[in-house]
Design a protein around this motif. Structure first.
Motif, PDB file in Angstrom:
ATOM      1  N   VAL A 109       0.841  -1.199   0.000  1.00 21.44           N
ATOM      2  CA  VAL A 109       0.000   0.000   0.000  1.00 21.44           C
ATOM      3  C   VAL A 109       0.878   1.252   0.000  1.00 21.44           C
ATOM      4  O   VAL A 109       0.632   2.201  -0.763  1.00 21.44           O
ATOM      5  CB  VAL A 109      -0.949   0.003   1.220  1.00 21.44           C
ATOM      6  CG1 VAL A 109      -1.602   1.377   1.407  1.00 21.44           C
ATOM      7  CG2 VAL A 109      -2.031  -1.062   1.035  1.00 21.44           C
ATOM      8  N   GLY A 110       1.898   1.257   0.842  1.00 16.72           N
ATOM      9  CA  GLY A 110       2.797   2.397   0.876  1.00 16.72           C
ATOM     10  C   GLY A 110       3.471   2.642  -0.460  1.00 16.72           C
ATOM     11  O   GLY A 110       3.619   3.797  -0.901  1.00 16.72           O
ATOM     12  N   ARG A 111       3.873   1.583  -1.130  1.00 15.64           N
ATOM     13  CA  ARG A 111       4.509   1.720  -2.444  1.00 15.64           C
ATOM     14  C   ARG A 111       3.534   2.258  -3.482  1.00 15.64           C
ATOM     15  O   ARG A 111       3.892   3.113  -4.310  1.00 15.64           O
ATOM     16  CB  ARG A 111       5.082   0.374  -2.897  1.00 15.64           C
ATOM     17  CG  ARG A 111       6.244  -0.113  -2.042  1.00 15.64           C
ATOM     18  CD  ARG A 111       6.751  -1.477  -2.497  1.00 15.64           C
ATOM     19  NE  ARG A 111       7.719  -1.999  -1.559  1.00 15.64           N
ATOM     20  CZ  ARG A 111       9.013  -1.689  -1.550  1.00 15.64           C
ATOM     21  NH1 ARG A 111       9.466  -0.831  -2.458  1.00 15.64           N
ATOM     22  NH2 ARG A 111       9.832  -2.217  -0.658  1.00 15.64           N
ATOM     23  N   LEU A 112       2.307   1.772  -3.453  1.00 16.49           N
ATOM     24  CA  LEU A 112       1.300   2.245  -4.409  1.00 16.49           C
ATOM     25  C   LEU A 112       0.978   3.721  -4.184  1.00 16.49           C
ATOM     26  O   LEU A 112       0.799   4.488  -5.146  1.00 16.49           O
ATOM     27  CB  LEU A 112       0.030   1.391  -4.311  1.00 16.49           C
ATOM     28  CG  LEU A 112       0.148  -0.023  -4.888  1.00 16.49           C
ATOM     29  CD1 LEU A 112      -1.040  -0.886  -4.460  1.00 16.49           C
ATOM     30  CD2 LEU A 112       0.242   0.019  -6.417  1.00 16.49           C
ATOM     31  N   PHE A 113       0.900   4.126  -2.934  1.00 21.06           N
ATOM     32  CA  PHE A 113       0.675   5.548  -2.649  1.00 21.06           C
ATOM     33  C   PHE A 113       1.834   6.400  -3.160  1.00 21.06           C
ATOM     34  O   PHE A 113       1.637   7.488  -3.692  1.00 21.06           O
ATOM     35  CB  PHE A 113       0.470   5.776  -1.152  1.00 21.06           C
ATOM     36  CG  PHE A 113      -0.913   5.457  -0.661  1.00 21.06           C
ATOM     37  CD1 PHE A 113      -2.029   5.639  -1.462  1.00 21.06           C
ATOM     38  CD2 PHE A 113      -1.110   4.985   0.632  1.00 21.06           C
ATOM     39  CE1 PHE A 113      -3.309   5.350  -1.003  1.00 21.06           C
ATOM     40  CE2 PHE A 113      -2.397   4.703   1.109  1.00 21.06           C
ATOM     41  CZ  PHE A 113      -3.492   4.888   0.285  1.00 21.06           C
ATOM     42  N   GLN A 114       3.053   5.902  -2.987  1.00 21.81           N
ATOM     43  CA  GLN A 114       4.212   6.653  -3.458  1.00 21.81           C
ATOM     44  C   GLN A 114       4.233   6.773  -4.980  1.00 21.81           C
ATOM     45  O   GLN A 114       4.605   7.816  -5.531  1.00 21.81           O
ATOM     46  CB  GLN A 114       5.503   5.991  -2.962  1.00 21.81           C
ATOM     47  CG  GLN A 114       5.738   6.144  -1.466  1.00 21.81           C
ATOM     48  CD  GLN A 114       6.945   5.367  -0.968  1.00 21.81           C
ATOM     49  OE1 GLN A 114       7.644   4.716  -1.752  1.00 21.81           O
ATOM     50  NE2 GLN A 114       7.177   5.391   0.332  1.00 21.81           N
ATOM     51  N   LEU A 115       3.794   5.718  -5.662  1.00 19.92           N
ATOM     52  CA  LEU A 115       3.813   5.711  -7.123  1.00 19.92           C
ATOM     53  C   LEU A 115       2.644   6.462  -7.741  1.00 19.92           C
ATOM     54  O   LEU A 115       2.810   7.206  -8.713  1.00 19.92           O
ATOM     55  CB  LEU A 115       3.811   4.263  -7.641  1.00 19.92           C
ATOM     56  CG  LEU A 115       5.103   3.468  -7.468  1.00 19.92           C
ATOM     57  CD1 LEU A 115       4.873   2.008  -7.805  1.00 19.92           C
ATOM     58  CD2 LEU A 115       6.201   4.052  -8.356  1.00 19.92           C
ATOM     59  N   HIS A 116       1.445   6.259  -7.188  1.00 24.89           N
ATOM     60  CA  HIS A 116       0.229   6.748  -7.845  1.00 24.89           C
ATOM     61  C   HIS A 116      -0.619   7.690  -6.990  1.00 24.89           C
ATOM     62  O   HIS A 116      -1.526   8.337  -7.511  1.00 24.89           O
ATOM     63  CB  HIS A 116      -0.651   5.557  -8.265  1.00 24.89           C
ATOM     64  CG  HIS A 116       0.076   4.507  -9.051  1.00 24.89           C
ATOM     65  ND1 HIS A 116       0.607   4.739 -10.305  1.00 24.89           N
ATOM     66  CD2 HIS A 116       0.374   3.214  -8.750  1.00 24.89           C
ATOM     67  CE1 HIS A 116       1.188   3.630 -10.751  1.00 24.89           C
ATOM     68  NE2 HIS A 116       1.059   2.694  -9.825  1.00 24.89           N
ATOM     69  N   GLY A 117      -0.357   7.712  -5.681  1.00 24.41           N
ATOM     70  CA  GLY A 117      -1.191   8.531  -4.807  1.00 24.41           C
ATOM     71  C   GLY A 117      -2.524   7.899  -4.471  1.00 24.41           C
ATOM     72  O   GLY A 117      -3.322   8.467  -3.718  1.00 24.41           O
ATOM     73  N   GLU A 118      -2.785   6.719  -5.011  1.00 20.94           N
ATOM     74  CA  GLU A 118      -4.036   5.987  -4.789  1.00 20.94           C
ATOM     75  C   GLU A 118      -3.839   4.556  -5.284  1.00 20.94           C
ATOM     76  O   GLU A 118      -2.813   4.239  -5.895  1.00 20.94           O
ATOM     77  CB  GLU A 118      -5.192   6.648  -5.559  1.00 20.94           C
ATOM     78  CG  GLU A 118      -4.985   6.659  -7.072  1.00 20.94           C
ATOM     79  CD  GLU A 118      -6.077   7.393  -7.816  1.00 20.94           C
ATOM     80  OE1 GLU A 118      -6.707   8.292  -7.230  1.00 20.94           O
ATOM     81  OE2 GLU A 118      -6.302   7.058  -8.998  1.00 20.94           O
ATOM     82  N   PHE A 119      -4.825   3.695  -5.003  1.00 22.75           N
ATOM     83  CA  PHE A 119      -4.767   2.336  -5.548  1.00 22.75           C
ATOM     84  C   PHE A 119      -6.164   1.742  -5.573  1.00 22.75           C
ATOM     85  O   PHE A 119      -7.064   2.177  -4.841  1.00 22.75           O
ATOM     86  CB  PHE A 119      -3.822   1.445  -4.734  1.00 22.75           C
ATOM     87  CG  PHE A 119      -4.306   1.123  -3.336  1.00 22.75           C
ATOM     88  CD1 PHE A 119      -5.071   0.001  -3.082  1.00 22.75           C
ATOM     89  CD2 PHE A 119      -3.979   1.949  -2.264  1.00 22.75           C
ATOM     90  CE1 PHE A 119      -5.518  -0.301  -1.799  1.00 22.75           C
ATOM     91  CE2 PHE A 119      -4.405   1.656  -0.984  1.00 22.75           C
ATOM     92  CZ  PHE A 119      -5.173   0.534  -0.749  1.00 22.75           C
ATOM     93  N   SER A 120      -6.349   0.748  -6.410  1.00 20.63           N
ATOM     94  CA  SER A 120      -7.599  -0.002  -6.461  1.00 20.63           C
ATOM     95  C   SER A 120      -7.389  -1.347  -5.791  1.00 20.63           C
ATOM     96  O   SER A 120      -6.255  -1.813  -5.631  1.00 20.63           O
ATOM     97  CB  SER A 120      -8.040  -0.219  -7.911  1.00 20.63           C
ATOM     98  OG  SER A 120      -7.130  -1.087  -8.575  1.00 20.63           O
ATOM     99  N   THR A 121      -8.486  -1.991  -5.428  1.00 14.88           N
ATOM    100  CA  THR A 121      -8.389  -3.326  -4.831  1.00 14.88           C
ATOM    101  C   THR A 121      -7.725  -4.294  -5.793  1.00 14.88           C
ATOM    102  O   THR A 121      -6.926  -5.147  -5.389  1.00 14.88           O
ATOM    103  CB  THR A 121      -9.789  -3.838  -4.452  1.00 14.88           C
ATOM    104  OG1 THR A 121     -10.414  -2.910  -3.566  1.00 14.88           O
ATOM    105  CG2 THR A 121      -9.711  -5.192  -3.772  1.00 14.88           C
ATOM    106  N   MET A 122      -8.024  -4.142  -7.078  1.00 14.09           N
ATOM    107  CA  MET A 122      -7.436  -5.034  -8.072  1.00 14.09           C
ATOM    108  C   MET A 122      -5.916  -4.882  -8.126  1.00 14.09           C
ATOM    109  O   MET A 122      -5.187  -5.881  -8.175  1.00 14.09           O
ATOM    110  CB  MET A 122      -8.034  -4.763  -9.450  1.00 14.09           C
ATOM    111  CG  MET A 122      -7.566  -5.726 -10.530  1.00 14.09           C
ATOM    112  SD  MET A 122      -8.376  -5.444 -12.121  1.00 14.09           S
ATOM    113  CE  MET A 122     -10.072  -5.879 -11.689  1.00 14.09           C
ATOM    114  N   GLN A 123      -5.436  -3.641  -8.103  1.00 14.38           N
ATOM    115  CA  GLN A 123      -3.991  -3.416  -8.124  1.00 14.38           C
ATOM    116  C   GLN A 123      -3.311  -4.066  -6.922  1.00 14.38           C
ATOM    117  O   GLN A 123      -2.295  -4.748  -7.059  1.00 14.38           O
ATOM    118  CB  GLN A 123      -3.698  -1.911  -8.105  1.00 14.38           C
ATOM    119  CG  GLN A 123      -3.921  -1.183  -9.403  1.00 14.38           C
ATOM    120  CD  GLN A 123      -3.692   0.312  -9.238  1.00 14.38           C
ATOM    121  OE1 GLN A 123      -4.308   0.947  -8.374  1.00 14.38           O
ATOM    122  NE2 GLN A 123      -2.797   0.862 -10.035  1.00 14.38           N
TER     123      GLN A 123
END
Length: 235
Positions: A109-123
């Motif tokens: 989750v932390g990595r996804l926030f750093q990359l995109h600022g958000e994430f989906s359940t699928m990601q």
């Protein structure tokens, strides 16, 4: 060999607070079981789900591994005068130690926030399935972790997209040092670069402003590599 999951029930902050508060008051393990079970009835109707929640809470704060008892005990002392934000930090650290699955989700989750600022359940699911296999137990546990994050107020869901809440600023040095030590132990790392602490993915809910001078005379040791790399490790 399939990796263990274990975390299969959403937790709330007051549930985590309650087990810490009752831990010092209870005369026996059975009394603590009974009090925690009684308190969980207000949130969880089913006996099986309530038992699962109680098992998780006990693994976090009571039935800790022998090598983590000392750091748990220091966490209990810090809890006495902790603010809501500091209590959340203490719970977060102990969950990282107790449940590698929770830590792996926090890291992704932390990595996804750093990359995109958000994430989906699928990601997120794709990344966790790559680590743990695509099985129902993993899906249930992932939903429980995300539900816990939402209950704790560190993420929110908007049209099936998760976004981060504002980072929680931690000001007292003793809490910051304790969490860094826990993070190293939970990740089984011997050391981390000082400047990496501020962007460590599994600590994404918190803002930890820390300097080299803050680390002197504590549980952590400082070593230098080259001219400008400061490494922080466990003693």
């Amino acid at each position: 060999m399939k990796k263990a999951v274990g975390f299969d029930q959403k937790l709330q902050l007051h549930q985590l607070d309650r087990i810490v508060q009752e831990l010092s008051r209870s005369d026996s393990r059975q009394q603590l079981y009974d009090v925690v079970d009684q308190s969980l009835m207000a949130d969880i109707g089913g006996s099986k789900a309530r038992m699962n929640a109680r098992t998780i809470l006990f693994k976090i704060w009571v039935l800790v591994d022998n090598e983590n008892e000392e750091i748990r005990d220091r966490g209990l002392k810090l809890f006495v005068n902790a603010s809501r934000e500091e209590r959340l930090l203490l719970h977060w650290g102990m969950i990282l130690l107790a449940y590698p699955f929770f830590r792996d989700v926090a890291d992704q989750v932390g990595r996804l926030f750093q990359l995109h600022g958000e994430f989906s359940t699928m990601q997120l699911s794709r990344k966790i399935f790559a680590l743990y296999g695509e099985r129902r137990r993993v899906s249930v546990a992932l939903n429980a972790v995300l539900g816990t994050y939402k209950h704790l107020g560190i993420i929110s869901e908007q049209k099936k997209i998760y976004v981060s809440a504002a980072k929680i600023s931690i000001y007292k040095l003793e809490y910051k040092l304790w969490l860094i030590e826990v993070m190293l132990k939970s990740a089984e790392k011997s050391a981390i670069e000082l400047k990496q602490i501020a962007v460590e993915p599994c600590l994404f809910p918190f803002s930890l402003d820390i300097t080299e001078s803050d680390l002197r005379n504590g549980q952590l040791q400082i070593t230098r590599q080259g001219l400008d790399m400061v490494m922080i490790g466990l003693r």
